[in-house]
Write a protein that holds these residues in place. Sequence first.
Motif, PDB file in Angstrom:
ATOM      1  N   LEU A 122       0.490  -1.125   0.026  1.00  0.00           N
ATOM      2  CA  LEU A 122      -0.195   0.130   0.177  1.00  0.00           C
ATOM      3  C   LEU A 122       0.581   1.687   0.412  1.00  0.00           C
ATOM      4  CD1 LEU A 122      -3.065   0.880   0.106  1.00  0.00           C
ATOM      5  CD2 LEU A 122      -2.898   1.098   2.380  1.00  0.00           C
ATOM      6  N   ALA A 123       2.122   1.472   0.704  1.00  0.00           N
ATOM      7  CA  ALA A 123       2.945   2.817   0.610  1.00  0.00           C
ATOM      8  C   ALA A 123       3.103   2.413  -0.820  1.00  0.00           C
ATOM      9  CB  ALA A 123       3.771   1.770   1.830  1.00  0.00           C
ATOM     10  N   LEU A 124       3.727   1.102  -1.112  1.00  0.00           N
ATOM     11  CA  LEU A 124       4.185   1.493  -2.546  1.00  0.00           C
ATOM     12  C   LEU A 124       3.647   1.961  -3.509  1.00  0.00           C
ATOM     13  CD1 LEU A 124       6.113  -1.475  -2.474  1.00  0.00           C
ATOM     14  CD2 LEU A 124       6.903   0.655  -2.781  1.00  0.00           C
ATOM     15  N   PHE A 125       2.121   1.554  -3.374  1.00  0.00           N
ATOM     16  CA  PHE A 125       0.972   2.000  -4.526  1.00  0.00           C
ATOM     17  C   PHE A 125       0.907   3.968  -4.248  1.00  0.00           C
ATOM     18  CE2 PHE A 125      -3.396   3.576  -4.466  1.00  0.00           C
ATOM     19  CZ  PHE A 125      -4.212   3.316  -6.011  1.00  0.00           C
ATOM     20  N   PHE A 126       0.751   4.245  -2.638  1.00  0.00           N
ATOM     21  CA  PHE A 126       0.731   5.671  -2.176  1.00  0.00           C
ATOM     22  C   PHE A 126       2.274   6.998  -3.013  1.00  0.00           C
ATOM     23  CE2 PHE A 126      -2.485   4.625   1.390  1.00  0.00           C
ATOM     24  CZ  PHE A 126      -3.011   4.530   0.359  1.00  0.00           C
ATOM     25  N   LEU A 127       3.002   6.007  -3.021  1.00  0.00           N
ATOM     26  CA  LEU A 127       4.269   6.127  -3.316  1.00  0.00           C
ATOM     27  C   LEU A 127       4.142   7.011  -5.410  1.00  0.00           C
ATOM     28  CD1 LEU A 127       7.575   7.884  -3.107  1.00  0.00           C
ATOM     29  CD2 LEU A 127       8.017   5.892  -3.411  1.00  0.00           C
TER      30      LEU A 127
ATOM     31  N   LEU B  34       1.142   6.895  -6.778  1.00  0.00           N
ATOM     32  CA  LEU B  34       0.408   7.735  -6.452  1.00  0.00           C
ATOM     33  C   LEU B  34       0.384   9.473  -6.586  1.00  0.00           C
ATOM     34  CD1 LEU B  34      -2.813   7.521  -7.545  1.00  0.00           C
ATOM     35  CD2 LEU B  34      -3.603   8.024  -5.517  1.00  0.00           C
ATOM     36  N   GLY B  35       1.186   9.741  -5.467  1.00  0.00           N
ATOM     37  CA  GLY B  35       2.155  10.993  -5.285  1.00  0.00           C
ATOM     38  C   GLY B  35       3.466  11.574  -6.496  1.00  0.00           C
ATOM     39  N   SER B  36       4.072  10.393  -6.309  1.00  0.00           N
ATOM     40  CA  SER B  36       4.276  11.015  -7.954  1.00  0.00           C
ATOM     41  C   SER B  36       3.838  11.172  -9.525  1.00  0.00           C
ATOM     42  CB  SER B  36       5.393   9.675  -7.950  1.00  0.00           C
ATOM     43  OG  SER B  36       6.409   9.425  -6.810  1.00  0.00           O
ATOM     44  N   ARG B  37       2.706  10.304  -9.090  1.00  0.00           N
ATOM     45  CA  ARG B  37       1.768  10.767 -11.197  1.00  0.00           C
ATOM     46  C   ARG B  37       0.880  12.057 -10.786  1.00  0.00           C
ATOM     47  NH1 ARG B  37       0.773   7.167 -15.511  1.00  0.00           N
ATOM     48  NH2 ARG B  37      -1.234   8.079 -15.670  1.00  0.00           N
ATOM     49  N   ARG B  38       1.220  11.902  -9.211  1.00  0.00           N
ATOM     50  CA  ARG B  38      -0.191  12.940  -9.432  1.00  0.00           C
ATOM     51  C   ARG B  38       0.723  14.593  -8.435  1.00  0.00           C
ATOM     52  NH1 ARG B  38      -5.258  12.842  -8.214  1.00  0.00           N
ATOM     53  NH2 ARG B  38      -5.180  14.375  -6.688  1.00  0.00           N
ATOM     54  N   LYS B  39       2.136  14.459  -8.292  1.00  0.00           N
ATOM     55  CA  LYS B  39       3.019  15.446  -8.251  1.00  0.00           C
ATOM     56  C   LYS B  39       1.962  15.931  -7.152  1.00  0.00           C
ATOM     57  CE  LYS B  39       4.893  16.516 -12.722  1.00  0.00           C
ATOM     58  NZ  LYS B  39       4.769  15.268 -13.104  1.00  0.00           N
ATOM     59  N   GLU B  40       2.048  15.335  -5.784  1.00  0.00           N
ATOM     60  CA  GLU B  40       1.417  15.363  -5.121  1.00  0.00           C
ATOM     61  C   GLU B  40       2.123  15.868  -3.514  1.00  0.00           C
ATOM     62  OE1 GLU B  40      -3.064  14.318  -4.281  1.00  0.00           O
ATOM     63  OE2 GLU B  40      -3.670  16.263  -6.459  1.00  0.00           O
ATOM     64  N   ARG B  41       2.976  16.124  -2.985  1.00  0.00           N
ATOM     65  CA  ARG B  41       4.173  15.555  -1.616  1.00  0.00           C
ATOM     66  C   ARG B  41       3.105  14.914  -0.521  1.00  0.00           C
ATOM     67  NH1 ARG B  41       5.705  19.030   2.787  1.00  0.00           N
ATOM     68  NH2 ARG B  41       7.975  18.421   3.250  1.00  0.00           N
ATOM     69  N   SER B  42       1.969  15.577  -0.543  1.00  0.00           N
ATOM     70  CA  SER B  42       0.756  14.656   0.691  1.00  0.00           C
ATOM     71  C   SER B  42       0.413  13.214   0.751  1.00  0.00           C
ATOM     72  CB  SER B  42      -0.333  14.972   0.891  1.00  0.00           C
ATOM     73  OG  SER B  42      -1.180  14.515  -0.424  1.00  0.00           O
ATOM     74  N   TRP B  43       0.664  12.597  -1.030  1.00  0.00           N
ATOM     75  CA  TRP B  43       0.892  11.152  -0.779  1.00  0.00           C
ATOM     76  C   TRP B  43       1.921  10.409  -0.509  1.00  0.00           C
ATOM     77  CZ3 TRP B  43      -3.732   8.258  -1.671  1.00  0.00           C
ATOM     78  CH2 TRP B  43      -5.082   9.405  -1.948  1.00  0.00           C
ATOM     79  N   ARG B  44       3.227  11.547  -1.151  1.00  0.00           N
ATOM     80  CA  ARG B  44       4.325  10.943  -0.980  1.00  0.00           C
ATOM     81  C   ARG B  44       4.927  11.013   0.697  1.00  0.00           C
ATOM     82  NH1 ARG B  44       5.593  14.154  -5.385  1.00  0.00           N
ATOM     83  NH2 ARG B  44       6.723  15.170  -4.093  1.00  0.00           N
ATOM     84  N   LEU B  45       4.311  11.916   1.407  1.00  0.00           N
ATOM     85  CA  LEU B  45       4.938  11.445   2.519  1.00  0.00           C
ATOM     86  C   LEU B  45       3.777  10.809   3.408  1.00  0.00           C
ATOM     87  CD1 LEU B  45       4.742  15.549   3.637  1.00  0.00           C
ATOM     88  CD2 LEU B  45       6.706  13.912   3.859  1.00  0.00           C
ATOM     89  N   GLY B  46       2.774  10.678   3.443  1.00  0.00           N
ATOM     90  CA  GLY B  46       1.712   9.009   3.695  1.00  0.00           C
ATOM     91  C   GLY B  46       2.800   8.397   3.483  1.00  0.00           C
ATOM     92  N   SER B  47       3.091   7.740   1.686  1.00  0.00           N
ATOM     93  CA  SER B  47       3.842   6.528   1.768  1.00  0.00           C
ATOM     94  C   SER B  47       4.557   6.788   2.587  1.00  0.00           C
ATOM     95  CB  SER B  47       4.074   6.837   0.238  1.00  0.00           C
ATOM     96  OG  SER B  47       5.004   5.190   0.126  1.00  0.00           O
TER      97      SER B  47
ATOM     98  N   ALA C 298       4.911   7.477   5.866  1.00  0.00           N
ATOM     99  CA  ALA C 298       4.502   7.445   7.354  1.00  0.00           C
ATOM    100  C   ALA C 298       4.790   5.525   7.142  1.00  0.00           C
ATOM    101  CB  ALA C 298       3.656   8.409   7.834  1.00  0.00           C
ATOM    102  N   ILE C 299       3.286   5.410   6.410  1.00  0.00           N
ATOM    103  CA  ILE C 299       3.041   3.669   6.284  1.00  0.00           C
ATOM    104  C   ILE C 299       4.137   2.701   6.347  1.00  0.00           C
ATOM    105  CG2 ILE C 299       0.964   2.128   4.882  1.00  0.00           C
ATOM    106  CD1 ILE C 299      -0.173   4.323   4.327  1.00  0.00           C
TER     107      ILE C 299
END
Length: 488
Positions: A434-439, A441-454, A456-457
């Motif tokens: 799940l963390a890899l998926f969020f990473l 997704l955050g890279s694709r959307r260029k959104e830092r919050s998803w990478r930070l969430g990744s 943390a998980i």
Amino acid sequence: AVGLAATAYLTFGDRSEGVLAMGIAGLALLVMAAAWSVRSREDARPLALFAATGAALAFAALLLATPGWLAPLAATAIGALLLAAFRHRGERPLRLVLAGVSLVTVLAMMGHGRFEGELLRLFGTGERGIDAIGALRWLAAAAMTAGFAWREPHAMRRWIGEAACVLLLYGSAAQLVPQQALAWIAAGLAIALVRALPARPAATLAALALAAAWALEPLFRWLNAALGSLQGVPVFANALPAPSTVALYLVPAAVAFALVRLRLAWKIEGGLTLAIGLVAAHILFKQLFDIDNAQRFVAYGLAERTLWEALLLAGAVAAARIKPLSLALAGTALAHFALYTGLAHNPLWAQQNVGTLPIVNLAGAAYVIAVFAALWLRRESSARIQPLWDGVVMLLASLAVLTLLRQAFAGAILAAVPLGQTEDLLRSLAGILLALFFLWLGSRRKERSWRLGSLAIMLVAVAKVFLVDAAGLDGLLRVASFMALGFS
């Protein structure tokens, strides 16, 4: 004249009331003649003094000559004559005379022995049937206060007169109609007043208050059950007001607040409309599953909550053009999920039937709805707080994965089967994936919050493997787990 009338009454009042009434009426005419003689003076005080004295004597004469229940009608008749006489005069002393007559009219209505029974009808607890005499008495008092409010320029006194008139009109209706119609009458009165007399807000507010008062008892009953639910006590359908109570007392208040728009309090009215409407809808919705015991709550509790949250979210989407309403409905759906499915009755530790199918079950549906509610709130929020909603979505998705994994091993009742080693290892693996998926997704959307969430998980999953999982592994399994961590 007053002294003569008092002396005559004290001397002869117990013997010949008819003759005494005629004598006092003659004194009243004498004082009214004095009032007529000073009607054109600029100083209104003599006119007010004579008019008040003449009105008091005339009222006393009518009391002697008529039955006691007619007292408010007699006072109103005298007040109507004064209103006509003062129609071109607006001085303060004359207005005070009219205020005094209005007060005497109300007191005369209250002073008769019928008043207690009439008053009980306002609350729906009096005798059944039609009381035409009572209705006439209350209507007379309402007419007098209406005349006073119509002529009074002072704001506070005018508002008091308007509110009193509405209450008295409602009291008159209560003598004629059954209790079941009173809340609707109050609501209809409020709606009619705001349309016909928009410059009389006090009257509308008084009618609104009456409609709201009828909603208090079912609202408090629902609130008592809701407060108990915060402590983990299920809300059973038989603990809530009946559907007929909703239709008779909650719906009128909601309709009144929805249709009445006063410029001073439109936000309050909108909030009350939504609150009362949601309570009414919730009570009616609870009748669908009719959960009235613990066994039915275990079997259908999660399904009921999930459907209710889905309906709230559907309402939020339907009201997309009304942003405050949409946000309120979506927020209510998410808060309901968090309080009950997320905490109080979470299937991971509470007895709740989630269904037997993997993934496609009630737990999955509940988390999907919660995630969509969070995404809807994110969509309607400012860019500054959108990262917070991203965090909420990631938390919900993580809990959903753990719950669905538990269902695959435990079946319909998750809390009934203890956690096994294989499932515990798969939890760690699911967290890493799940963390890899969020990473990604955050890279694709260029959104830092998803990478930070990744991150943390990932850290939580790695810490769990190091501290918990690796201790129970031997040989190649331990080597493989560390290699997986390194790759992650």
